[in-house]
Design an enzyme around this catalytic site. Structure first.
Site, PDB file in Angstrom:
ATOM      1  N   GLY A 117       0.931  -1.140   0.000  1.00  0.00           N
ATOM      2  CA  GLY A 117       0.000   0.000   0.000  1.00  0.00           C
ATOM      3  C   GLY A 117       0.947   1.159   0.000  1.00  0.00           C
ATOM      4  O   GLY A 117       1.829   1.211   0.830  1.00  0.00           O
ATOM      5  N   THR A 118       0.849   2.077  -0.872  1.00  0.00           N
ATOM      6  CA  THR A 118       2.007   2.912  -1.084  1.00  0.00           C
ATOM      7  C   THR A 118       1.655   4.231  -1.725  1.00  0.00           C
ATOM      8  O   THR A 118       0.501   4.533  -1.990  1.00  0.00           O
ATOM      9  CB  THR A 118       2.982   2.164  -1.996  1.00  0.00           C
ATOM     10  OG1 THR A 118       4.189   2.892  -2.090  1.00  0.00           O
ATOM     11  CG2 THR A 118       2.394   2.025  -3.368  1.00  0.00           C
ATOM     12  N   THR A 119       2.670   5.048  -1.943  1.00  0.00           N
ATOM     13  CA  THR A 119       2.523   6.217  -2.790  1.00  0.00           C
ATOM     14  C   THR A 119       3.677   6.214  -3.767  1.00  0.00           C
ATOM     15  O   THR A 119       4.840   6.151  -3.364  1.00  0.00           O
ATOM     16  CB  THR A 119       2.593   7.515  -1.964  1.00  0.00           C
ATOM     17  OG1 THR A 119       1.687   7.432  -0.881  1.00  0.00           O
ATOM     18  CG2 THR A 119       2.256   8.702  -2.828  1.00  0.00           C
ATOM     19  N   ASP A 145       7.480   5.972  -1.464  1.00  0.00           N
ATOM     20  CA  ASP A 145       7.702   5.859  -0.021  1.00  0.00           C
ATOM     21  C   ASP A 145       8.388   4.521   0.219  1.00  0.00           C
ATOM     22  O   ASP A 145       8.869   3.887  -0.722  1.00  0.00           O
ATOM     23  CB  ASP A 145       6.368   5.954   0.733  1.00  0.00           C
ATOM     24  CG  ASP A 145       5.544   4.691   0.549  1.00  0.00           C
ATOM     25  OD1 ASP A 145       5.142   4.084   1.547  1.00  0.00           O
ATOM     26  OD2 ASP A 145       5.312   4.297  -0.627  1.00  0.00           O
ATOM     27  N   GLY A 155      -1.829   5.858  -1.349  1.00  0.00           N
ATOM     28  CA  GLY A 155      -1.631   7.238  -0.908  1.00  0.00           C
ATOM     29  C   GLY A 155      -1.922   8.258  -1.981  1.00  0.00           C
ATOM     30  O   GLY A 155      -2.083   9.443  -1.684  1.00  0.00           O
TER      31      GLY A 155
END
EC number: 3.4.25.1
Lengths: 217, 223
Positions: free
Chosen positions: A18-20, A35, A148
Protein backbone atom coordinates in the site's frame (compact mmCIF):
# COMPACT_ATOMS: atom_id res chain seq x y z
CA UNK A 1 -9.98 -18.33 25.36
CA UNK A 2 -7.76 -19.45 22.50
CA UNK A 3 -7.30 -23.18 22.11
CA UNK A 4 -4.93 -23.05 19.22
CA UNK A 5 -1.83 -21.03 18.49
CA UNK A 6 -2.29 -19.38 15.12
CA UNK A 7 0.73 -17.14 15.48
CA UNK A 8 0.83 -13.40 14.91
CA UNK A 9 -1.88 -11.96 12.69
CA UNK A 10 0.47 -10.49 10.16
CA UNK A 11 1.77 -13.90 9.09
CA UNK A 12 -1.58 -14.69 7.54
CA UNK A 13 -2.28 -11.30 6.01
CA UNK A 14 -1.51 -10.46 2.44
CA UNK A 15 1.65 -8.43 2.08
CA UNK A 16 0.92 -5.24 0.18
CA UNK A 17 2.96 -2.27 -0.74
CA UNK A 18 0.00 0.00 0.00
CA UNK A 19 2.01 2.91 -1.08
CA UNK A 20 2.52 6.22 -2.79
CA UNK A 21 4.40 6.33 -6.06
CA UNK A 22 4.88 9.16 -8.50
CA UNK A 23 6.77 9.78 -11.71
CA UNK A 24 7.09 13.04 -13.63
CA UNK A 25 8.85 13.99 -16.83
CA UNK A 26 10.77 17.14 -17.57
CA UNK A 27 12.62 18.33 -20.63
CA UNK A 28 15.60 15.99 -20.61
CA UNK A 29 14.60 13.28 -18.17
CA UNK A 30 12.26 11.93 -15.52
CA UNK A 31 12.03 11.89 -11.74
CA UNK A 32 10.50 8.93 -9.90
CA UNK A 33 9.60 8.82 -6.23
CA UNK A 34 8.18 6.37 -3.73
CA UNK A 35 7.70 5.86 -0.02
CA UNK A 36 9.22 2.84 1.74
CA UNK A 37 6.47 1.11 3.73
CA UNK A 38 5.38 -2.51 3.23
CA UNK A 39 2.43 -3.60 5.35
CA UNK A 40 0.78 -6.92 6.12
CA UNK A 41 -2.57 -6.04 7.66
CA UNK A 42 -1.83 -3.65 10.52
CA UNK A 43 1.86 -4.45 10.75
CA UNK A 44 4.66 -2.76 8.90
CA UNK A 45 6.87 -5.61 7.77
CA UNK A 46 9.46 -3.51 5.99
CA UNK A 47 9.92 0.19 6.63
CA UNK A 48 12.81 0.79 4.26
CA UNK A 49 11.83 -0.95 1.06
CA UNK A 50 12.89 0.71 -2.17
CA UNK A 51 9.93 0.50 -4.51
CA UNK A 52 11.79 2.01 -7.45
CA UNK A 53 13.05 -0.99 -9.36
CA UNK A 54 15.40 -0.82 -12.36
CA UNK A 55 14.19 -2.42 -15.58
CA UNK A 56 17.24 -1.23 -17.49
CA UNK A 57 20.05 1.29 -17.12
CA UNK A 58 17.84 4.26 -17.86
CA UNK A 59 14.37 2.78 -17.30
CA UNK A 60 12.87 2.33 -13.84
CA UNK A 61 9.49 1.26 -12.60
CA UNK A 62 7.65 2.16 -9.42
CA UNK A 63 5.84 -0.68 -7.66
CA UNK A 64 2.47 -0.59 -5.92
CA UNK A 65 -0.25 -3.03 -4.92
CA UNK A 66 0.62 -6.58 -3.95
CA UNK A 67 4.35 -6.74 -3.18
CA UNK A 68 4.87 -10.19 -4.65
CA UNK A 69 2.98 -9.46 -7.86
CA UNK A 70 4.73 -6.17 -8.45
CA UNK A 71 8.22 -7.52 -7.84
CA UNK A 72 7.59 -10.52 -10.04
CA UNK A 73 6.40 -8.39 -12.92
CA UNK A 74 9.44 -6.16 -12.55
CA UNK A 75 11.83 -9.13 -12.57
CA UNK A 76 10.20 -10.73 -15.60
CA UNK A 77 10.27 -7.49 -17.56
CA UNK A 78 13.88 -6.86 -16.52
CA UNK A 79 14.77 -10.21 -18.07
CA UNK A 80 12.71 -9.63 -21.20
CA UNK A 81 14.29 -6.21 -21.67
CA UNK A 82 17.79 -7.67 -21.37
CA UNK A 83 17.02 -10.13 -24.14
CA UNK A 84 15.33 -7.45 -26.25
CA UNK A 85 18.18 -4.99 -25.93
CA UNK A 86 20.69 -7.63 -27.03
CA UNK A 87 18.48 -8.46 -30.01
CA UNK A 88 18.23 -4.86 -31.18
CA UNK A 89 21.83 -4.06 -30.24
CA UNK A 90 21.09 -0.85 -28.37
CA UNK A 91 19.33 0.50 -25.28
CA UNK A 92 15.62 -0.24 -25.30
CA UNK A 93 12.96 2.44 -25.57
CA UNK A 94 10.90 3.36 -22.54
CA UNK A 95 7.77 2.60 -24.55
CA UNK A 96 9.04 -0.95 -25.09
CA UNK A 97 9.54 -1.50 -21.38
CA UNK A 98 6.11 -0.09 -20.65
CA UNK A 99 4.55 -2.31 -23.30
CA UNK A 100 6.14 -5.41 -21.78
CA UNK A 101 4.77 -4.44 -18.36
CA UNK A 102 1.37 -3.71 -19.86
CA UNK A 103 1.27 -7.08 -21.62
CA UNK A 104 1.72 -8.95 -18.36
CA UNK A 105 -0.67 -6.70 -16.43
CA UNK A 106 -3.37 -7.12 -19.05
CA UNK A 107 -3.00 -10.83 -19.70
CA UNK A 108 -3.12 -11.69 -16.02
CA UNK A 109 -5.34 -8.85 -14.91
CA UNK A 110 -7.70 -11.10 -12.98
CA UNK A 111 -4.91 -12.79 -11.07
CA UNK A 112 -2.56 -9.93 -10.41
CA UNK A 113 -3.15 -6.86 -8.35
CA UNK A 114 -0.24 -4.56 -8.93
CA UNK A 115 0.21 -1.23 -10.66
CA UNK A 116 3.58 -0.31 -12.08
CA UNK A 117 4.46 3.13 -13.32
CA UNK A 118 7.26 2.91 -15.91
CA UNK A 119 9.51 5.91 -16.48
CA UNK A 120 12.88 6.51 -18.07
CA UNK A 121 14.95 8.25 -20.71
CA UNK A 122 15.77 7.13 -24.21
CA UNK A 123 17.50 8.78 -27.14
CA UNK A 124 14.43 8.90 -29.31
CA UNK A 125 11.84 10.63 -27.12
CA UNK A 126 13.74 11.87 -24.07
CA UNK A 127 12.07 11.56 -20.70
CA UNK A 128 8.78 9.63 -20.66
CA UNK A 129 6.30 8.41 -18.04
CA UNK A 130 3.86 5.60 -18.74
CA UNK A 131 0.99 4.39 -16.56
CA UNK A 132 0.01 0.72 -16.89
CA UNK A 133 -2.92 0.42 -14.50
CA UNK A 134 -4.98 -2.74 -15.04
CA UNK A 135 -3.43 -3.31 -18.43
CA UNK A 136 -3.85 -0.01 -20.16
CA UNK A 137 -0.86 1.84 -21.53
CA UNK A 138 -0.85 5.59 -21.58
CA UNK A 139 1.90 8.18 -21.68
CA UNK A 140 1.35 11.10 -19.30
CA UNK A 141 3.26 14.18 -18.17
CA UNK A 142 3.15 12.71 -14.67
CA UNK A 143 1.49 9.78 -12.93
CA UNK A 144 0.67 8.97 -9.33
CA UNK A 145 -0.32 5.60 -7.96
CA UNK A 146 -0.85 3.50 -4.87
CA UNK A 147 -3.19 3.95 -1.96
CA UNK A 148 -1.63 7.24 -0.91
CA UNK A 149 -2.20 8.78 -4.31
CA UNK A 150 -5.89 9.43 -3.60
CA UNK A 151 -4.94 12.04 -1.03
CA UNK A 152 -2.73 14.03 -3.35
CA UNK A 153 -4.73 14.20 -6.60
CA UNK A 154 -5.91 17.64 -5.54
CA UNK A 155 -2.39 18.77 -4.74
CA UNK A 156 -0.80 17.54 -7.97
CA UNK A 157 -3.67 18.96 -10.05
CA UNK A 158 -3.15 22.35 -8.48
CA UNK A 159 0.65 22.39 -8.39
CA UNK A 160 1.72 20.79 -11.65
CA UNK A 161 2.84 23.17 -14.33
CA UNK A 162 4.23 22.36 -17.74
CA UNK A 163 7.88 23.15 -18.31
CA UNK A 164 9.25 22.55 -14.80
CA UNK A 165 12.97 21.91 -14.66
CA UNK A 166 14.80 19.09 -12.88
CA UNK A 167 15.05 20.73 -9.45
CA UNK A 168 11.41 21.80 -9.52
CA UNK A 169 10.35 18.27 -10.44
CA UNK A 170 12.40 16.78 -7.62
CA UNK A 171 10.84 19.24 -5.18
CA UNK A 172 7.37 18.48 -6.56
CA UNK A 173 7.96 14.75 -6.04
CA UNK A 174 9.26 15.17 -2.50
CA UNK A 175 6.38 17.46 -1.51
CA UNK A 176 3.80 15.09 -2.96
CA UNK A 177 5.28 12.06 -1.23
CA UNK A 178 5.48 13.89 2.06
CA UNK A 179 1.84 14.96 1.94
CA UNK A 180 0.66 11.49 1.01
CA UNK A 181 2.77 9.81 3.69
CA UNK A 182 1.25 12.12 6.29
CA UNK A 183 -2.30 11.14 5.37
CA UNK A 184 -2.12 7.52 4.22
CA UNK A 185 -1.66 4.87 6.89
CA UNK A 186 -0.18 2.51 4.32
CA UNK A 187 2.55 4.91 3.22
CA UNK A 188 5.48 6.10 5.27
CA UNK A 189 9.11 5.72 6.14
CA UNK A 190 11.62 7.42 3.89
CA UNK A 191 11.32 8.80 0.38
CA UNK A 192 13.32 7.30 -2.46
CA UNK A 193 13.94 9.58 -5.43
CA UNK A 194 15.44 8.46 -8.74
CA UNK A 195 16.38 10.96 -11.44
CA UNK A 196 17.14 9.70 -14.94
CA UNK A 197 18.53 11.78 -17.79
CA UNK A 198 20.90 11.30 -20.70
CA UNK A 199 23.91 11.49 -18.43
CA UNK A 200 22.83 8.69 -16.13
CA UNK A 201 20.74 7.62 -13.21
CA UNK A 202 20.91 9.14 -9.76
CA UNK A 203 19.35 7.50 -6.68
CA UNK A 204 18.69 9.49 -3.55
CA UNK A 205 17.07 8.88 -0.18
CA UNK A 206 15.31 11.58 1.80
CA UNK A 207 15.08 10.48 5.44
CA UNK A 208 11.88 10.92 7.43
CA UNK A 209 13.03 13.91 9.42
CA UNK A 210 14.30 15.69 6.32
CA UNK A 211 10.97 15.58 4.50
CA UNK A 212 9.08 18.85 4.06
CA UNK A 213 6.67 19.64 6.86
CA UNK A 214 3.34 21.43 6.70
CA UNK A 215 1.27 23.63 8.88
CA UNK A 216 0.27 21.12 11.51
CA UNK A 217 3.66 19.50 12.12
CA UNK B 1 -5.43 12.21 -20.52
CA UNK B 2 -4.87 11.70 -16.87
CA UNK B 3 -8.61 11.52 -16.26
CA UNK B 4 -8.75 8.34 -18.31
CA UNK B 5 -6.92 6.32 -15.70
CA UNK B 6 -9.04 7.37 -12.83
CA UNK B 7 -12.31 7.00 -14.69
CA UNK B 8 -11.30 3.43 -15.44
CA UNK B 9 -10.59 2.65 -11.84
CA UNK B 10 -13.96 4.09 -10.83
CA UNK B 11 -15.74 1.94 -13.43
CA UNK B 12 -13.99 -1.32 -12.95
CA UNK B 13 -12.45 -1.44 -9.55
CA UNK B 14 -14.14 0.76 -7.08
CA UNK B 15 -17.57 1.17 -5.58
CA UNK B 16 -20.04 3.41 -7.32
CA UNK B 17 -21.74 4.74 -4.24
CA UNK B 18 -24.67 3.59 -2.15
CA UNK B 19 -27.98 3.31 -3.96
CA UNK B 20 -30.18 4.71 -1.24
CA UNK B 21 -30.24 8.35 -2.26
CA UNK B 22 -27.04 9.27 -0.52
CA UNK B 23 -25.31 12.59 -0.72
CA UNK B 24 -21.63 11.67 -0.74
CA UNK B 25 -19.96 14.88 -1.52
CA UNK B 26 -17.18 17.34 -0.84
CA UNK B 27 -17.64 19.76 2.04
CA UNK B 28 -15.22 22.16 3.66
CA UNK B 29 -15.30 24.80 6.38
CA UNK B 30 -12.50 27.15 7.42
CA UNK B 31 -12.25 29.82 10.07
CA UNK B 32 -10.56 33.18 9.79
CA UNK B 33 -10.14 36.02 12.23
CA UNK B 34 -13.69 37.32 12.42
CA UNK B 35 -15.74 34.56 10.81
CA UNK B 36 -15.97 31.33 8.87
CA UNK B 37 -16.38 30.24 5.26
CA UNK B 38 -18.26 27.05 4.40
CA UNK B 39 -18.33 25.40 1.00
CA UNK B 40 -19.94 22.41 -0.66
CA UNK B 41 -20.59 20.91 -4.05
CA UNK B 42 -24.15 20.27 -5.25
CA UNK B 43 -24.39 16.68 -6.43
CA UNK B 44 -26.68 14.04 -4.94
CA UNK B 45 -26.13 10.59 -6.40
CA UNK B 46 -28.00 7.32 -6.03
CA UNK B 47 -25.79 4.58 -7.41
CA UNK B 48 -24.60 5.81 -10.79
CA UNK B 49 -27.33 8.39 -11.27
CA UNK B 50 -27.23 11.99 -10.25
CA UNK B 51 -30.63 12.60 -8.73
CA UNK B 52 -30.08 16.25 -7.89
CA UNK B 53 -27.37 18.37 -9.44
CA UNK B 54 -28.12 21.62 -7.63
CA UNK B 55 -28.61 20.65 -4.00
CA UNK B 56 -27.39 23.11 -1.42
CA UNK B 57 -25.68 21.09 1.28
CA UNK B 58 -25.03 24.07 3.52
CA UNK B 59 -27.93 24.05 5.92
CA UNK B 60 -28.67 26.76 8.49
CA UNK B 61 -28.89 25.69 12.12
CA UNK B 62 -29.33 29.28 13.30
CA UNK B 63 -28.78 32.80 12.01
CA UNK B 64 -25.02 32.63 12.27
CA UNK B 65 -24.45 28.87 12.52
CA UNK B 66 -24.50 26.62 9.48
CA UNK B 67 -23.73 22.97 8.96
CA UNK B 68 -22.39 21.17 5.91
CA UNK B 69 -24.02 17.83 5.09
CA UNK B 70 -22.32 14.68 3.81
CA UNK B 71 -22.96 10.96 3.81
CA UNK B 72 -26.51 9.67 3.65
CA UNK B 73 -28.85 12.47 2.48
CA UNK B 74 -31.75 11.43 4.65
CA UNK B 75 -29.68 11.03 7.81
CA UNK B 76 -27.84 14.31 7.36
CA UNK B 77 -30.94 16.36 6.66
CA UNK B 78 -32.78 14.83 9.58
CA UNK B 79 -29.97 15.60 12.00
CA UNK B 80 -29.85 19.17 10.72
CA UNK B 81 -33.59 19.63 11.16
CA UNK B 82 -33.62 18.20 14.66
CA UNK B 83 -30.71 20.34 15.77
CA UNK B 84 -32.27 23.40 14.15
CA UNK B 85 -35.33 22.81 16.35
CA UNK B 86 -33.30 22.13 19.48
CA UNK B 87 -31.25 25.28 18.91
CA UNK B 88 -34.41 27.38 18.55
CA UNK B 89 -35.65 26.14 21.91
CA UNK B 90 -32.22 26.58 23.49
CA UNK B 91 -31.77 30.13 22.27
CA UNK B 92 -35.16 31.13 23.65
CA UNK B 93 -34.23 29.58 26.98
CA UNK B 94 -30.94 31.45 27.26
CA UNK B 95 -32.38 34.63 25.74
CA UNK B 96 -29.58 35.19 23.23
CA UNK B 97 -27.92 33.71 20.16
CA UNK B 98 -26.51 30.23 20.80
CA UNK B 99 -22.82 29.45 20.74
CA UNK B 100 -21.35 27.51 17.84
CA UNK B 101 -20.03 24.99 20.33
CA UNK B 102 -23.59 24.37 21.57
CA UNK B 103 -24.82 23.65 18.08
CA UNK B 104 -21.89 21.35 17.45
CA UNK B 105 -22.52 19.54 20.72
CA UNK B 106 -26.15 18.94 19.81
CA UNK B 107 -25.08 17.49 16.46
CA UNK B 108 -22.44 15.39 18.14
CA UNK B 109 -24.91 14.00 20.65
CA UNK B 110 -27.16 12.67 17.92
CA UNK B 111 -24.27 11.38 15.82
CA UNK B 112 -22.79 9.54 18.78
CA UNK B 113 -25.97 8.12 20.27
CA UNK B 114 -27.12 6.72 16.94
CA UNK B 115 -23.72 6.06 15.47
CA UNK B 116 -24.54 2.51 14.43
CA UNK B 117 -27.71 3.49 12.64
CA UNK B 118 -26.71 6.76 11.05
CA UNK B 119 -24.16 7.37 8.36
CA UNK B 120 -23.73 11.09 8.01
CA UNK B 121 -20.99 13.55 8.83
CA UNK B 122 -21.89 17.14 9.56
CA UNK B 123 -19.32 19.91 9.82
CA UNK B 124 -20.68 22.71 12.03
CA UNK B 125 -19.32 26.22 11.57
CA UNK B 126 -20.43 29.71 12.53
CA UNK B 127 -19.76 32.90 14.41
CA UNK B 128 -20.65 33.84 17.96
CA UNK B 129 -19.83 36.79 20.17
CA UNK B 130 -17.79 34.80 22.64
CA UNK B 131 -15.22 33.00 20.42
CA UNK B 132 -15.66 34.51 16.95
CA UNK B 133 -15.44 32.18 13.97
CA UNK B 134 -15.29 28.46 14.80
CA UNK B 135 -15.30 25.19 12.87
CA UNK B 136 -16.22 21.89 14.52
CA UNK B 137 -15.95 18.38 13.06
CA UNK B 138 -18.44 15.83 14.37
CA UNK B 139 -17.45 12.68 12.48
CA UNK B 140 -18.86 9.51 14.03
CA UNK B 141 -19.68 11.27 17.26
CA UNK B 142 -16.45 12.99 18.15
CA UNK B 143 -16.41 16.72 18.71
CA UNK B 144 -13.30 18.63 17.82
CA UNK B 145 -12.62 22.24 16.98
CA UNK B 146 -10.24 22.69 14.03
CA UNK B 147 -8.88 25.61 12.01
CA UNK B 148 -10.52 23.96 8.99
CA UNK B 149 -12.29 20.71 8.22
CA UNK B 150 -12.99 18.78 5.04
CA UNK B 151 -15.46 15.94 4.65
CA UNK B 152 -17.32 13.72 2.24
CA UNK B 153 -16.01 11.32 -0.36
CA UNK B 154 -14.31 14.03 -2.35
CA UNK B 155 -12.27 15.14 0.61
CA UNK B 156 -9.83 12.23 0.26
CA UNK B 157 -8.53 13.72 -2.95
CA UNK B 158 -7.75 17.11 -1.48
CA UNK B 159 -6.11 16.27 1.85
CA UNK B 160 -2.74 16.80 0.20
CA UNK B 161 -3.83 20.10 -1.29
CA UNK B 162 -5.27 21.55 1.91
CA UNK B 163 -2.28 20.35 3.96
CA UNK B 164 0.07 22.13 1.59
CA UNK B 165 -1.93 25.28 0.99
CA UNK B 166 -3.42 26.12 4.37
CA UNK B 167 -1.70 28.90 6.24
CA UNK B 168 -2.68 30.44 9.54
CA UNK B 169 -3.92 34.00 9.45
CA UNK B 170 -5.62 34.02 6.05
CA UNK B 171 -8.20 36.76 5.59
CA UNK B 172 -11.76 36.45 4.33
CA UNK B 173 -10.98 36.70 0.58
CA UNK B 174 -8.12 34.22 0.86
CA UNK B 175 -10.34 31.76 2.72
CA UNK B 176 -13.07 32.07 0.10
CA UNK B 177 -10.51 31.45 -2.65
CA UNK B 178 -9.08 28.49 -0.71
CA UNK B 179 -12.56 26.98 -0.40
CA UNK B 180 -13.39 27.47 -4.07
CA UNK B 181 -10.06 25.99 -5.21
CA UNK B 182 -10.44 22.99 -2.93
CA UNK B 183 -13.99 22.29 -4.07
CA UNK B 184 -13.00 22.64 -7.70
CA UNK B 185 -10.12 20.16 -7.38
CA UNK B 186 -12.27 17.65 -5.50
CA UNK B 187 -15.14 17.96 -7.95
CA UNK B 188 -12.76 17.25 -10.82
CA UNK B 189 -11.54 14.01 -9.28
CA UNK B 190 -14.49 12.62 -7.33
CA UNK B 191 -17.28 11.03 -9.34
CA UNK B 192 -19.69 11.64 -6.48
CA UNK B 193 -19.04 15.39 -6.34
CA UNK B 194 -19.90 17.96 -8.95
CA UNK B 195 -22.31 20.60 -10.15
CA UNK B 196 -21.94 24.06 -8.69
CA UNK B 197 -20.17 25.31 -5.59
CA UNK B 198 -22.12 26.86 -2.75
CA UNK B 199 -20.18 29.21 -0.49
CA UNK B 200 -21.49 30.65 2.78
CA UNK B 201 -19.55 33.34 4.66
CA UNK B 202 -20.54 34.12 8.24
CA UNK B 203 -19.18 36.97 10.31
CA UNK B 204 -20.46 39.36 12.96
CA UNK B 205 -22.25 41.45 10.34
CA UNK B 206 -24.31 38.61 8.94
CA UNK B 207 -24.46 35.65 6.62
CA UNK B 208 -23.73 35.78 2.91
CA UNK B 209 -24.66 32.93 0.54
CA UNK B 210 -23.07 32.68 -2.87
CA UNK B 211 -23.15 30.26 -5.78
CA UNK B 212 -20.20 29.69 -8.11
CA UNK B 213 -21.46 28.12 -11.33
CA UNK B 214 -19.63 25.23 -12.96
CA UNK B 215 -18.04 27.23 -15.73
CA UNK B 216 -16.82 29.91 -13.31
CA UNK B 217 -14.89 27.48 -11.12
CA UNK B 218 -11.09 27.66 -11.22
CA UNK B 219 -9.49 25.40 -13.82
CA UNK B 220 -6.19 23.58 -13.67
CA UNK B 221 -3.52 22.53 -16.01
CA UNK B 222 -5.36 19.78 -17.84
CA UNK B 223 -8.65 21.60 -18.49
Amino acid sequence: IMFEETGPEWLSEEVKTGTTIIAIEYDGGVVLGSDSRVSAGDSVVNRVMNKLSPLHDKIYCALSGSAADAQTIAEIVNYQLDVHSIEIGEDPQVRSAATLVKNISYKYKEELSAHLIVAGWDRRDGGQVFATLKGLLTRQPFAVGGSGSSYVYGFVDAEYRRGMNKQECQQFVVNTLSLAMNRDGSSGGVAYIVTIDKHGTEEKVVLGNQLPTFFDQ
